[in-house]
Design an enzyme around this catalytic site. Structure first.
Site, PDB file in Angstrom:
ATOM      1  N   GLU A  61       0.824  -1.204   0.000  1.00  0.00           N
ATOM      2  CA  GLU A  61       0.000   0.000   0.000  1.00  0.00           C
ATOM      3  C   GLU A  61       0.865   1.264   0.000  1.00  0.00           C
ATOM      4  OE1 GLU A  61      -2.264  -3.325   1.970  1.00  0.00           O
ATOM      5  OE2 GLU A  61      -0.249  -2.499   2.124  1.00  0.00           O
ATOM      6  N   GLU A 310      13.749  -2.917  -1.859  1.00  0.00           N
ATOM      7  CA  GLU A 310      14.591  -2.993  -3.042  1.00  0.00           C
ATOM      8  C   GLU A 310      13.954  -3.771  -4.193  1.00  0.00           C
ATOM      9  OE1 GLU A 310      18.930  -2.718  -0.767  1.00  0.00           O
ATOM     10  OE2 GLU A 310      18.326  -4.624  -1.671  1.00  0.00           O
ATOM     11  N   ASN A 334       1.405  -7.285  -5.978  1.00  0.00           N
ATOM     12  CA  ASN A 334       1.281  -6.250  -7.005  1.00  0.00           C
ATOM     13  C   ASN A 334       1.846  -6.701  -8.351  1.00  0.00           C
ATOM     14  OD1 ASN A 334       1.216  -3.904  -8.527  1.00  0.00           O
ATOM     15  ND2 ASN A 334       1.778  -2.603  -6.812  1.00  0.00           N
TER      16      ASN A 334
END
Length: 431
Positions: A61, A310, A334
């Site tokens: 998020e 990262e 995602n």
């Protein structure tokens, strides 16, 4: 009324159970042992006041909100930034991307705790990212005339059925939202069914994300350490309901002839870093960790990405990506991030967190959906052997992202207009 009374009563009983939960989490992820007072409504030292307040749960998020928050700051350039989180990794990510912000945990939803939080900070307005429904928090904001928005809001069919069972608890506070900005028409319809007010469909901020400049520099460092060899990234792998996605992937990979391909495994949660490494070694893979900061030996087969913040750098040095949380039934993480890096992207059958984006990405030719770990391994190796197809997927990925961008600016502008045109005035919260 009954559910609300029950909800308040349960919060009277909750503190010892919450502390026990945090102690258990801290055994696996020591950062959970830190900053407990923030979670339990204790006064916060030097709280920032009259800030833009953004609540993001965790890493995903936070990354999805980057461009949205920057757009908001463009409309409110002299206003400080307060960011709240639920997880230590979310907090670390927010501190990394927004060093100017005050970052702290949002208190649990006991009425006195959230009231204390709002008294301390007196935010100019608040934004709950995605679907954070905390009845007491939302109600106390409304009672004290603090404009509260829900941005990038989504609600799956599965979650809808759960919330409908407690609609009498969640509908009254949701009706007080100053604005609710949904990702899709389907999300808007479901949010309306549980009582959300002032709903507007604006799209998904995840499409607006782009790798920060420092990630390009880090990716070059990774490439130098890896050398000239194919790289496959398996990102955000999950241990879910007793099933370890890393084990599924490594078992499938062990059956293949993968040559000098480097497989990079990046578990979603820090407590899974060491188990991933141990399982790879158990299967006799030659394994290194990111944390050793060494060049990747030519004979190394598995690289464990045991680092936070990262992920873009791993994507930018890869040839193909797999997005975890999709071979186990946790709805997928995602998928837009690797596609935004123009990377041929694979994901498994569980995609309910990306019910709109996943089929569209497949239809656009930017991604492929596989049904098992074995299919992932064979599909990955087939793509590695076909650079023309990888290039077609990369070109399609760039077009796909461009076609869906703009939600961050639309939401920020909608909030600005709503506040600019509204008669709502913040008042200081009474002690």
């Amino acid at each position: 009324m009954f559910l609300n009374l029950l909800y308040q009563f349960l919060w009277l009983l909750a503190p010892p159970f919450l502390r026990r939960y945090l102690r258990r989490r801290a055994k696996l992820a020591p950062a959970y042992a830190l900053n407990w007072p923030e979670r339990f409504g204790k006064p916060y030292p030097n709280p920032v006041k009259r800030a833009i307040w953004i609540h993001v749960v965790s890493v995903g998020e936070t990354r999805a909100s980057l461009q949205f928050i920057r757009a908001l700051q463009g409309f409110f350039p002299d206003t400080p930034l307060l960011m709240t989180q639920t997880t230590p990794t979310g907090r670390a990510t927010a501190q990394h991307f927004f060093p100017e912000a005050q970052c702290r945990y949002l208190p649990y939803d006991k009425k006195s705790w959230v009231s204390q939080f709002l008294r301390e900070h007196q935010p100019l307005f608040g934004v709950l990212m995605e679907t954070e429904i905390w009845p007491n928090l939302i109600s106390v904001c409304a009672r004290n005339h603090i404009p509260l928005f829900m941005a990038n809001a989504r609600l799956s069919e599965k979650s809808l059925h759960g919330y409908l069972k407690v609609r009498s608890l969640v509908a009254p506070p949701l009706a007080t939202l100053t604005g609710c900005y949904a990702q899709t028409d389907a999300d808007a319809r479901r949010l309306n069914k549980i009582g959300a007010a002032n709903i507007q469909v604006c799209g998904n901020t995840k499409y607006d994300i782009s790798p920060p400049a420092d990630m390009y520099a880090l990716a070059q460092t990774f490439k130098q350490r890896i050398g000239n060899r194919p790289v496959v990234v398996c990102a955000s792998t999950r241990f879910y309901h007793g099933t370890d996605e890393v084990q599924l992937l490594l078992d499938a990979w062990a059956k293949q002839k993968f040559g000098n391909t480097l497989l990079v495994i990046i578990p979603r949660h820090t407590e899974r870093f060491q188990p991933a490494c141990e399982y790879a070694e158990k299967l006799n893979f030659i394994t290194q960790k990111r944390s050793d900061n060494q060049d990747i030996a030519e004979k190394t087969q598995i690289w464990i990405g045991d680092s936070i913040g990262e992920l873009f750098a791993y994507y930018l040095c890869a040839d193909i990506a797999f997005v975890g949380g999709s071979l186990v039934d946790s709805g997928c993480h995602n998928i837009v991030e690797p596609i935004a890096c123009k990377l041929p992207t694979l994901f498994g059958p569980s995609t309910y967190n990306f019910a709109d984006a996943a089929p569209k990405a497949v239809a656009a030719g930017a991604a492929q959906q596989i049904q098992s770990a074995d299919e992932w391994a064979t599909t990955t190796l087939a793509l590695l052997a076909n650079p023309q197809q990888r290039q077609r997927m990369s070109d399609s990925a760039e077009i796909f992202i461009q076609q869906h961008q703009g939600a961050s600016q639309r939401m920020a502008q909608a909030i600005y207009k709503k506040l600019n045109n509204s008669k709502l005035k913040n008042t200081l919260i009474d002690n």
